[in-house]
Design a protein around this motif. Structure first.
Motif, PDB file in Angstrom:
ATOM      1  N   VAL A  39       9.076   9.248 -19.895  1.00 21.91           N
ATOM      2  CA  VAL A  39       9.493   9.937 -18.673  1.00 21.91           C
ATOM      3  C   VAL A  39       8.298  10.002 -17.737  1.00 21.91           C
ATOM      4  O   VAL A  39       7.208  10.404 -18.150  1.00 21.91           O
ATOM      5  CB  VAL A  39      10.011  11.362 -18.958  1.00 21.91           C
ATOM      6  CG1 VAL A  39      10.257  12.108 -17.641  1.00 21.91           C
ATOM      7  CG2 VAL A  39      11.279  11.325 -19.788  1.00 21.91           C
ATOM      8  N   MET A  40       8.508   9.600 -16.501  1.00 25.24           N
ATOM      9  CA  MET A  40       7.467   9.671 -15.469  1.00 25.24           C
ATOM     10  C   MET A  40       7.966  10.573 -14.353  1.00 25.24           C
ATOM     11  O   MET A  40       8.997  10.306 -13.736  1.00 25.24           O
ATOM     12  CB  MET A  40       7.171   8.270 -14.925  1.00 25.24           C
ATOM     13  CG  MET A  40       6.150   8.232 -13.799  1.00 25.24           C
ATOM     14  SD  MET A  40       4.462   8.449 -14.411  1.00 25.24           S
ATOM     15  CE  MET A  40       3.608   8.865 -12.871  1.00 25.24           C
ATOM     16  N   ILE A  41       7.242  11.659 -14.099  1.00 29.68           N
ATOM     17  CA  ILE A  41       7.595  12.557 -13.009  1.00 29.68           C
ATOM     18  C   ILE A  41       6.906  12.067 -11.739  1.00 29.68           C
ATOM     19  O   ILE A  41       5.685  12.135 -11.605  1.00 29.68           O
ATOM     20  CB  ILE A  41       7.187  14.012 -13.312  1.00 29.68           C
ATOM     21  CG1 ILE A  41       7.830  14.497 -14.616  1.00 29.68           C
ATOM     22  CG2 ILE A  41       7.561  14.919 -12.147  1.00 29.68           C
ATOM     23  CD1 ILE A  41       9.342  14.552 -14.595  1.00 29.68           C
ATOM     24  N   THR A  42       7.688  11.547 -10.800  1.00 29.25           N
ATOM     25  CA  THR A  42       7.152  10.981  -9.573  1.00 29.25           C
ATOM     26  C   THR A  42       8.277  10.720  -8.585  1.00 29.25           C
ATOM     27  O   THR A  42       9.431  10.520  -8.984  1.00 29.25           O
ATOM     28  CB  THR A  42       6.415   9.659  -9.830  1.00 29.25           C
ATOM     29  OG1 THR A  42       5.930   9.133  -8.587  1.00 29.25           O
ATOM     30  CG2 THR A  42       7.326   8.621 -10.460  1.00 29.25           C
ATOM     31  N   ALA A  43       7.944  10.712  -7.313  1.00 27.85           N
ATOM     32  CA  ALA A  43       8.872  10.239  -6.284  1.00 27.85           C
ATOM     33  C   ALA A  43       8.230   9.074  -5.538  1.00 27.85           C
ATOM     34  O   ALA A  43       8.512   8.833  -4.365  1.00 27.85           O
ATOM     35  CB  ALA A  43       9.247  11.355  -5.328  1.00 27.85           C
ATOM     36  N   SER A  44       7.320   8.384  -6.240  1.00 28.83           N
ATOM     37  CA  SER A  44       6.678   7.189  -5.705  1.00 28.83           C
ATOM     38  C   SER A  44       6.024   7.484  -4.351  1.00 28.83           C
ATOM     39  O   SER A  44       5.196   8.376  -4.246  1.00 28.83           O
ATOM     40  CB  SER A  44       7.687   6.044  -5.615  1.00 28.83           C
ATOM     41  OG  SER A  44       7.053   4.821  -5.382  1.00 28.83           O
ATOM     42  N   HIS A  45       6.396   6.732  -3.307  1.00 25.51           N
ATOM     43  CA  HIS A  45       5.730   6.850  -2.016  1.00 25.51           C
ATOM     44  C   HIS A  45       6.545   7.649  -0.998  1.00 25.51           C
ATOM     45  O   HIS A  45       6.297   7.574   0.198  1.00 25.51           O
ATOM     46  CB  HIS A  45       5.447   5.455  -1.462  1.00 25.51           C
ATOM     47  CG  HIS A  45       6.670   4.577  -1.408  1.00 25.51           C
ATOM     48  ND1 HIS A  45       7.151   3.926  -2.519  1.00 25.51           N
ATOM     49  CD2 HIS A  45       7.508   4.271  -0.408  1.00 25.51           C
ATOM     50  CE1 HIS A  45       8.241   3.245  -2.186  1.00 25.51           C
ATOM     51  NE2 HIS A  45       8.478   3.438  -0.913  1.00 25.51           N
TER      52      HIS A  45
END
Length: 580
Positions: A139-145
């Motif tokens: 699981v990666m918590i991110t909203a990218s750019h």
């Protein structure tokens, strides 16, 4: 879905704080609809949304619910899968560390081992860790750019690629059965501060904090991808390269690997440290010229010709280079990908390490210049659907069959992968390879800009452009569906005077030629439509998988850059007018 009923359920929950309930009580009727009319969509790219309360927002309750669904799916895979565990990573956004700890606590409460990174780590290191530690998922918590008001939740399979559509559908079924409240978590006192610096330390029966050991394995692995150690040794210390992590997770890994290789890099100090507000930029997107403004200013100050930027989760890399007029120009994702591909192919040819069955993988909306370049080196090009997981599938397929050797893969959206250590975009390695490429071409008296122009002179000026139309409101998704249906029902004969040779519908998986001939499309089904025009030009339309946006892609090639640019703009204008 009854938004008022959902709203009242949340308002009545004893899991909400007084401040949460005050926030809900202050909402207008329209805000209630937006925040509660449906669950946040969960697809193969996970989920992404605005940070706020509500079923259609990113918050601890939607994160716990998604994690509970993932946990239930992993349980169906058996005790071994639960023991192998889930890698959890996060970027520098608002609540990223808090959400990652919530994920670990929910997994642990379900008897599933959580392998939680000790601090901020980017997408490629999450993907690498899944494979390196033999985890069942990630699981990666991110909203990218995306802008600072967003965060997201990406899920990865055991191969380190974003979870397959089949597995995602199973997870979604479990999520749909899960309430937003009453989800069990283990009682563990975990904060971003008290786990930082831990390495392979068990902080709970089912939670292990990972860190330095995995980092070192990652850096050792990617350093072996170097293609020009001699040039780096000679020019690396004196090369002038500017780098900005744009307040994101790329700072430590990018500077670490460049130092390990012996390449000097000048970091934009104002953007080096994590900042949840991304306060020095409008949006933390290295595709945007104004985002790299501070980098360009530093480059002008020190006399550098190259600026490298990575987005908050370090899966995409942006580049600005100095042209013949001494001005900086922003490269697009296709140009960056072609430059990296050319460097890889050139060096492998020069060093006698080019495999006979070498392959390049790109998406259906990525430049055809890549195919022309690859063919000139004897490398076969493969097209896949949009989404880096499909490039990962090709790597896996060839590892098993041995039919082809993966050399490079990229998307027009600024993501690429050199090597097979990960199964998602890796801007850390891309930054490393681009910096090494600068050193190599310095050693033969060329600038990167000169190399790009040489490619255009050899193969023609390829210009690709993309544009998005955003559909707001509750009926946004329906509007997009109606437009896609309209486009599919249209028989296009010509676009701006250029004849249409065929139309590919990736829903029916049929390619229909102008003379009526029909061919099957072997790629998986997806919601996209592509027009094949004369001279190798093409136009593609598809809805975004994560946002209410309809995306138009156009591509053309002409003898001059101005002619190609003019034609691409004409194609975009035609398609935009056709859906108004």
């Amino acid at each position: 879905m009854d938004f008022e009923k959902n709203f009242q359920q949340w308002l009545a929950s004893d899991e909400l704080s007084d401040s949460d309930k005050a926030r809900l009580a202050s909402l207008t009727q329209e805000e209630k609809k937006e925040m509660f009319f449906c669950p946040l969509q969960f697809g193969t790219a996970g989920m992404r949304g605005v940070l706020d309360l509500g079923t259609n927002r990113m918050n601890v309750f939607t994160v716990r619910r998604a994690t509970k669904g993932l946990a239930e799916y992993i349980k169906t895979l058996g005790a071994e899968a639960m023991e192998r565990g889930v890698v959890i990573s996060y970027d520098t956004r608002r609540f990223s560390s808090e959400f990652s700890i919530e994920v670990a606590k929910v997994l642990a409460a379900n008897g599933i081992n959580a392998l939680l990174f000790d601090t901020v780590h980017p997408v490629p290191m999450c993907s690498f860790a899944i494979r390196h530690l033999n985890a069942i998922a990630g699981v990666m918590i991110t909203a990218s750019h995306n802008p600072k008001i967003y965060n997201g939740y990406k899920v990865y399979g055991e191969d380190g690629a974003q979870m397959s559509p089949e597995s995602t559908n199973k997870v979604v079924k479990f999520i749909d059965k899960t309430p937003y409240f009453g989800i069990n978590e283990v009682d563990a006192n975990l904060t971003a501060d008290n786990i930082k610096g831990l390495d392979n330390v068990k902080v709970h029966e089912h939670i292990t904090v990972i860190g330095k050991s995995v980092d070192e394995s990652y850096f050792d692995t990617i350093s072996k991808l170097s293609l020009s150690p001699e040039a780096v040794e000679k020019f690396g210390k004196n090369v002038k390269i500017v780098y900005t992590p744009i307040h994101g997770s790329g700072y430590i890994p990018v500077t670490t690997i460049l130092k390990k290789m012996g390449i000097t890099v000048n970091v934009v100090s104002e953007q080096a440290l994590p900042d949840t507000e991304f306060s020095t930029v409008r949006v933390p997107n290295p595709e945007e010229a104004d985002t790299l403004r501070l980098g360009v200013e530093l480059a002008d100050k020190i006399g550098s010709d190259v600026v490298i930027g990575t987005d908050p989760d370090a899966d995409r890399m942006g580049i600005a280079i100095r042209n013949d007029e001494g001005k900086f120009v922003l490269l697009n994702g296709n140009q960056i990908g072609v430059l990296l591909a050319n460097y890889i192919f050139l060096r492998k040819k020069e060093t006698g390490t080019m495999p006979k069955n070498g392959a390049l993988v790109k998406t259906i909306v990525t430049t055809e210049l890549a195919r022309a370049l690859a063919t000139s080196y004897g490398v076969t090009t493969f097209d896949v659907l949009t989404g880096f997981k499909f490039i990962g599938e090709k790597i896996k397929e060839w590892e098993q069959s041995g039919e082809y050797t993966y050399l490079f893969g990229f998307e027009e959206s600024y993501g690429s992968l050199v090597g097979t250590h990960a199964r998602d975009k890796d801007a850390v390695v891309a930054s490393m390879m681009f910096a090494e490429m600068v050193c190599y071409f310095d050693s033969v008296g060329k600038r990167v800009y000169d190399v790009l122009q040489d490619i255009y002179k050899r193969f023609g000026y390829y210009v690709e452009k993309a544009r998005s139309i955003t559909f707001g409101g509750l009926d946004g998704m329906q509007k997009m569906a109606d437009i896609m249906a309209q486009i599919r029902s249209t028989r296009f004969e010509e676009i701006d005077g250029t004849k249409v040779l065929a139309q590919s519908d990736f829903v029916t998986r049929k390619k229909t030629y102008a003379d009526g001939k029909v061919e099957d499309i072997t790629l998986p089904q997806t919601n996209a439509f592509k027009l094949h025009l004369e001279n190798g030009d093409w136009i593609c339309v598809r809805p975004s998988g994560t946002e209410p946006k309809l995306k138009f892609y156009v591509a053309t090639s002409k003898p001059t850059e101005s002619a190609a640019t003019s034609k691409a703009e004409a194609y975009l204008a035609y398609m935009e007018n056709s859906v108004k």
